[in-house]
Design a protein around this motif. Structure first.
Motif, short mmCIF file in Angstrom:
data_model
loop_
_atom_site.label_atom_id
_atom_site.label_comp_id
_atom_site.label_asym_id
_atom_site.label_seq_id
_atom_site.Cartn_x
_atom_site.Cartn_y
_atom_site.Cartn_z
N SER A 110 0.83 -1.21 0.00
CA SER A 110 0.00 0.00 0.00
C SER A 110 0.86 1.26 0.00
O SER A 110 0.60 2.20 -0.77
N ILE A 111 1.89 1.29 0.83
CA ILE A 111 2.77 2.46 0.90
C ILE A 111 3.52 2.65 -0.41
O ILE A 111 3.59 3.75 -0.96
N THR A 112 4.08 1.55 -0.94
CA THR A 112 4.82 1.62 -2.21
C THR A 112 3.92 2.11 -3.32
O THR A 112 4.30 2.95 -4.14
N ARG A 113 2.70 1.58 -3.38
CA ARG A 113 1.75 1.97 -4.42
C ARG A 113 1.43 3.46 -4.34
O ARG A 113 1.34 4.15 -5.37
N ASN A 114 1.27 3.97 -3.15
CA ASN A 114 0.92 5.39 -3.01
C ASN A 114 2.13 6.30 -3.27
O ASN A 114 1.94 7.44 -3.69
N VAL A 115 3.34 5.81 -3.03
CA VAL A 115 4.54 6.55 -3.46
C VAL A 115 4.56 6.62 -4.98
O VAL A 115 4.77 7.70 -5.57
N HIS A 116 4.33 5.48 -5.64
CA HIS A 116 4.27 5.45 -7.10
C HIS A 116 3.27 6.49 -7.63
O HIS A 116 3.60 7.31 -8.50
N LEU A 117 2.05 6.39 -7.12
CA LEU A 117 0.97 7.20 -7.69
C LEU A 117 1.18 8.69 -7.43
O LEU A 117 0.82 9.52 -8.29
N ARG A 118 1.77 9.04 -6.30
CA ARG A 118 2.03 10.46 -6.05
C ARG A 118 3.04 10.99 -7.06
O ARG A 118 2.87 12.08 -7.62
N VAL A 119 4.09 10.23 -7.33
CA VAL A 119 5.11 10.64 -8.30
C VAL A 119 4.53 10.63 -9.72
O VAL A 119 4.72 11.58 -10.49
N MET A 120 3.82 9.56 -10.06
CA MET A 120 3.33 9.42 -11.43
C MET A 120 2.23 10.44 -11.76
O MET A 120 2.15 10.94 -12.88
N ASP A 121 1.39 10.76 -10.79
CA ASP A 121 0.37 11.80 -11.01
C ASP A 121 1.03 13.15 -11.25
O ASP A 121 0.55 13.97 -12.05
N HIS A 122 2.15 13.40 -10.54
CA HIS A 122 2.88 14.66 -10.74
C HIS A 122 3.51 14.70 -12.14
O HIS A 122 3.45 15.73 -12.82
N ILE A 123 4.10 13.58 -12.56
CA ILE A 123 4.66 13.50 -13.91
C ILE A 123 3.56 13.72 -14.96
O ILE A 123 3.78 14.42 -15.95
N LYS A 124 2.41 13.15 -14.72
CA LYS A 124 1.27 13.33 -15.63
C LYS A 124 0.87 14.80 -15.73
O LYS A 124 0.68 15.33 -16.82
#
Length: 302
Positions: A283-297
């Motif tokens: 869960s923590i890893t996934r939310n790190v991913h999504l925070r970074v990837m949403d910013h890149i988007k």
């Protein structure tokens, strides 16, 4: 309950926690400080032992079910407080572990209640001996577990427009949505890079100022950025119980003006039982991913 029972009740809280704290200290001195692994028994067997020892002190108090659960809650909070004061655990880590501790302290209290009702002390000794044997075997056994978490999003931009934002990006200004980030767990804020090429150094900087040192091991422009983690902070809120091994971003051109961005992370878990802690790690890893990837988007679609 008469006043004469109060010292007995308090001893159930104090002695049980002090004995377990001593066991953890000895066990860490002999094993954990060398391996860095926190084993299954420390979060299952020892909380059960707290409950069993407390039940021995409470055996003549005729406690009802609701009272045992309430006392077990107090016992769990005391165990968590001692872990914070003497074992150096972070607040977020203790929030994560608290449901596990509570469940097994309650379990131990009810096991103890049944044990100490019986006249057959052989049964009592055999149960405690079994728990002790499981604890010893688990403490000296080899513990290895690795996992990979993968997430993807679609970005309305070409790979060439996204690539530089993948390699490095400025500070994330969006508010945190993940509840653990909201209550204080460090969240990713920025990445920097020494150069846009294979072998370059990279840093992922978190909200508390700590940084992961990375080395780019695959630099396939507009397609694949892979980096090994070569240095990580020892913040008790995010580290010490997990080793992040590698990260990766893959860009897949969808042929319609959009790109699928895939984020992968590999980690080694150093805390057990897996069935409980890997749920949190994913869960923590996934939310790190999504925070970074949403910013890149957001950067790429501007």
């Amino acid at each position: 309950m008469n006043t004469s029972s109060k010292p007995t009740k308090l001893l159930g809280f104090i002695i049980s926690n002090l004995i377990v704290l001593l066991i953890i200290g000895v066990n860490r001195a002999l094993h954990v400080e060398k391996t860095g692994v926190l084993v299954y028994s420390q979060f299952v067997i020892l909380p059960m032992l707290i409950g069993i020892i407390s039940a021995w002190f409470w055996r003549d108090l005729n406690l009802k079910t609701k009272t045992i659960i309430g006392y077990s809650l107090i016992n769990s909070l005391l165990a968590i407080a001692l872990s914070y004061l003497f074992l150096g655990e972070g607040v977020i880590c203790l929030i994560i572990v608290s449901p596990l501790i509570l469940v097994f302290v309650i379990t131990g209290a009810f096991i103890g209640k049944m044990m100490f009702r019986k006249k057959n002390q052989t049964v009592n000794v055999s149960i405690v001996s079994l728990l002790f044997m499981v604890f010893v075997v688990d403490s000296i056994a080899d513990h290895q577990y690795e996992n990979m978490v993968s997430d993807e999003i679609v970005i309305k931009a070409s790979p060439s427009k996204i690539w530089n934002n993948v390699v490095a990006f400025e500070k994330i200004k969006q508010p945190n949505n993940y509840w653990l980030f909201k209550i204080g767990m460090p969240s990713p804020m920025q990445t920097t890079v020494t150069d846009y090429k294979y072998g370059a150094g990279r840093k992922c900087i978190f909200s508390n100022g700590y940084a992961f040192d990375e080395k780019i091991v695959a630099f396939d422009v507009n397609k694949n950025l892979t980096f090994d983690i070569v240095g990580q902070p020892q913040d008790p809120e995010i580290m010490g119980h997990i080793d992040i091994k590698r990260g990766q971003f893959l860009l897949k051109d969808n042929g319609n003006g959009t790109t699928t961005l895939v984020g992968n992370s590999w980690y080694k878990l150093r805390v057990f039982p897996i069935w409980y802690y890997d749920v949190w790690a994913e869960s923590i890893t996934r939310n790190v991913h999504l925070r970074v990837m949403d910013h890149i988007k957001e950067l790429s679609e501007q």
